[in-house]
Design a protein around this motif. Structure first.
Motif, PDB file in Angstrom:
ATOM      1  N   VAL A   1      -5.558   5.060   1.204  1.00 17.19           N
ATOM      2  CA  VAL A   1      -4.416   4.319   0.661  1.00 17.19           C
ATOM      3  C   VAL A   1      -4.782   3.661  -0.655  1.00 17.19           C
ATOM      4  O   VAL A   1      -5.940   3.369  -0.933  1.00 17.19           O
TER       5      VAL A   1
ATOM      6  N   GLN B   1      -4.041  -1.631   5.918  1.00 14.89           N
ATOM      7  CA  GLN B   1      -2.716  -1.238   6.392  1.00 14.89           C
ATOM      8  C   GLN B   1      -2.251  -2.157   7.515  1.00 14.89           C
ATOM      9  O   GLN B   1      -1.095  -2.592   7.537  1.00 14.89           O
ATOM     10  N   HIS B   2      -3.139  -2.449   8.452  1.00 14.32           N
ATOM     11  CA  HIS B   2      -2.803  -3.320   9.585  1.00 14.32           C
ATOM     12  C   HIS B   2      -2.361  -4.699   9.100  1.00 14.32           C
ATOM     13  O   HIS B   2      -1.327  -5.223   9.538  1.00 14.32           O
TER      14      HIS B   2
ATOM     15  N   LEU C   1      -4.056   0.239  -2.601  1.00  7.90           N
ATOM     16  CA  LEU C   1      -3.609  -1.125  -2.329  1.00  7.90           C
ATOM     17  C   LEU C   1      -3.476  -1.876  -3.641  1.00  7.90           C
ATOM     18  O   LEU C   1      -4.396  -1.904  -4.457  1.00  7.90           O
TER      19      LEU C   1
ATOM     20  N   TYR D   1       0.833  -1.201   0.000  1.00 15.47           N
ATOM     21  CA  TYR D   1       0.000   0.000   0.000  1.00 15.47           C
ATOM     22  C   TYR D   1       0.865   1.247   0.000  1.00 15.47           C
ATOM     23  O   TYR D   1       2.038   1.230   0.381  1.00 15.47           O
ATOM     24  N   GLU D   2       0.233   2.346  -0.440  1.00 10.04           N
ATOM     25  CA  GLU D   2       0.860   3.658  -0.357  1.00 10.04           C
ATOM     26  C   GLU D   2      -0.227   4.677  -0.080  1.00 10.04           C
ATOM     27  O   GLU D   2      -1.386   4.496  -0.482  1.00 10.04           O
TER      28      GLU D   2
ATOM     29  N   THR E   1      -1.401  -5.670   5.987  1.00 13.56           N
ATOM     30  CA  THR E   1      -0.202  -5.626   5.157  1.00 13.56           C
ATOM     31  C   THR E   1       1.034  -5.403   6.016  1.00 13.56           C
ATOM     32  O   THR E   1       2.104  -5.977   5.746  1.00 13.56           O
ATOM     33  N   ASP E   2       0.912  -4.581   7.058  1.00 16.18           N
ATOM     34  CA  ASP E   2       2.029  -4.403   7.994  1.00 16.18           C
ATOM     35  C   ASP E   2       2.482  -5.744   8.568  1.00 16.18           C
ATOM     36  O   ASP E   2       3.687  -5.988   8.736  1.00 16.18           O
TER      37      ASP E   2
ATOM     38  N   ARG F   1      -7.689   1.354   7.189  1.00 16.26           N
ATOM     39  CA  ARG F   1      -6.972   0.942   8.403  1.00 16.26           C
ATOM     40  C   ARG F   1      -6.763  -0.574   8.412  1.00 16.26           C
ATOM     41  O   ARG F   1      -5.680  -1.064   8.762  1.00 16.26           O
TER      42      ARG F   1
ATOM     43  N   ARG G   1      -4.377  11.912   7.945  1.00 15.01           N
ATOM     44  CA  ARG G   1      -4.184  10.778   8.839  1.00 15.01           C
ATOM     45  C   ARG G   1      -5.346  10.751   9.822  1.00 15.01           C
ATOM     46  O   ARG G   1      -5.936  11.779  10.155  1.00 15.01           O
TER      47      ARG G   1
ATOM     48  N   ARG H   1      -3.025   6.433  11.284  1.00  7.18           N
ATOM     49  CA  ARG H   1      -2.747   5.800   9.988  1.00  7.18           C
ATOM     50  C   ARG H   1      -3.208   6.705   8.853  1.00  7.18           C
ATOM     51  O   ARG H   1      -3.985   7.648   9.044  1.00  7.18           O
ATOM     52  N   HIS H   2      -2.719   6.377   7.657  1.00  6.75           N
ATOM     53  CA  HIS H   2      -3.180   7.087   6.468  1.00  6.75           C
ATOM     54  C   HIS H   2      -4.690   6.932   6.335  1.00  6.75           C
ATOM     55  O   HIS H   2      -5.221   5.832   6.483  1.00  6.75           O
TER      56      HIS H   2
END
Length: 215
Positions: free
Chosen positions: A142, A167-168, A144, A112-113, A170-171, A164, A119, A138-139
């Motif tokens: 995003v 992002q969670h 994906l 993701y970006e 993928t982290d 969210r 935020r 978080r952003h």
């Protein structure tokens, strides 16, 4: 690219996990698998075993319950995650957090970006860090990219709570836990969350516990 014997070893590991039936054991913080970047999925499991593994991830996510689960959370170092959120929340929470229902999806090799500067900060929890929650900024939006379980590429934008979630998860595939991004002063037990900080946004918690929220 993994060697054939590595493919076999990984497939054997997953076969052992699946052999017990039912939800898979969720790995807790402190296990090294949660801190290692997961290997790209390159067909190591084969279509049939991949389908069984995805179904086991889905069953485990539902049983927890949670709205996402990454393969490292069940001890498997592959870049595969699942998400699903029926969003059974009051309207005030839905509006404040941008939490809308998300259908079941499989994310293979996702990345993701951010697509904007905004935020958003809310309390967040994790099945691998049971019993606690903390505020994470978080952003808010995003992009994906990745593939589904059938190898079909996707390139989509997510906003609000769905952003969210992706992002969670993928982290997790990068060896990152939500605690790495959290406001440490916000850390609260689930009991404290229920008794003190159940509001849709963590404004009162920020004032009482002494941490900043993004503008």
């Amino acid at each position: 690219m993994a060697l054939p014997n590595e493919h076999a070893s990984l497939a054997e590991q997953i076969e052992r996990l699946l052999s017990a039936g039912g939800p898979l054991p969720v790995v807790a913080a402190g296990d090294p698998v949660l801190r290692r970047p997961a290997a790209p999925y390159e067909g190591q499991l084969g279509p049939a075993l991949l389908a069984r593994f995805v179904e086991a991830l889905r069953l485990t996510m539902h049983a927890a319950p949670g709205v996402g689960l990454a393969a490292p959370q069940v001890g498997v170092g592959l870049r595969i995650a699942v998400i699903e959120d029926p969003a059974p929340v009051p309207d005030e929470v839905r509006v404040t957090r941008g939490r809308v229902p998300q259908p079941f999806r499989v994310l293979v090799n996702p990345s993701y970006e951010a697509t904007g500067p905004a935020r958003a900060a809310f309390y967040e929890g994790c099945l691998s860090v049971p019993g606690y929650q903390a505020v994470v900024a978080r952003h808010a939006e995003v992009r994906l990219r990745g593939e589904d379980e059938h190898g079909q590429a996707f390139d989509e934008e997510f906003t609000g709570w769905p952003a969210r979630i992706v992002q969670h998860e993928t982290d997790h595939l990068d060896g990152v836990l939500y605690l790495d991004r959290a406001e440490t002063r916000s850390l609260a037990s689930n009991q404290a969350m229920a008794e003190l900080w159940a509001e849709p946004a963590p404004l009162q918690a920020a004032r009482a516990l002494g941490f900043d929220l993004p503008d």
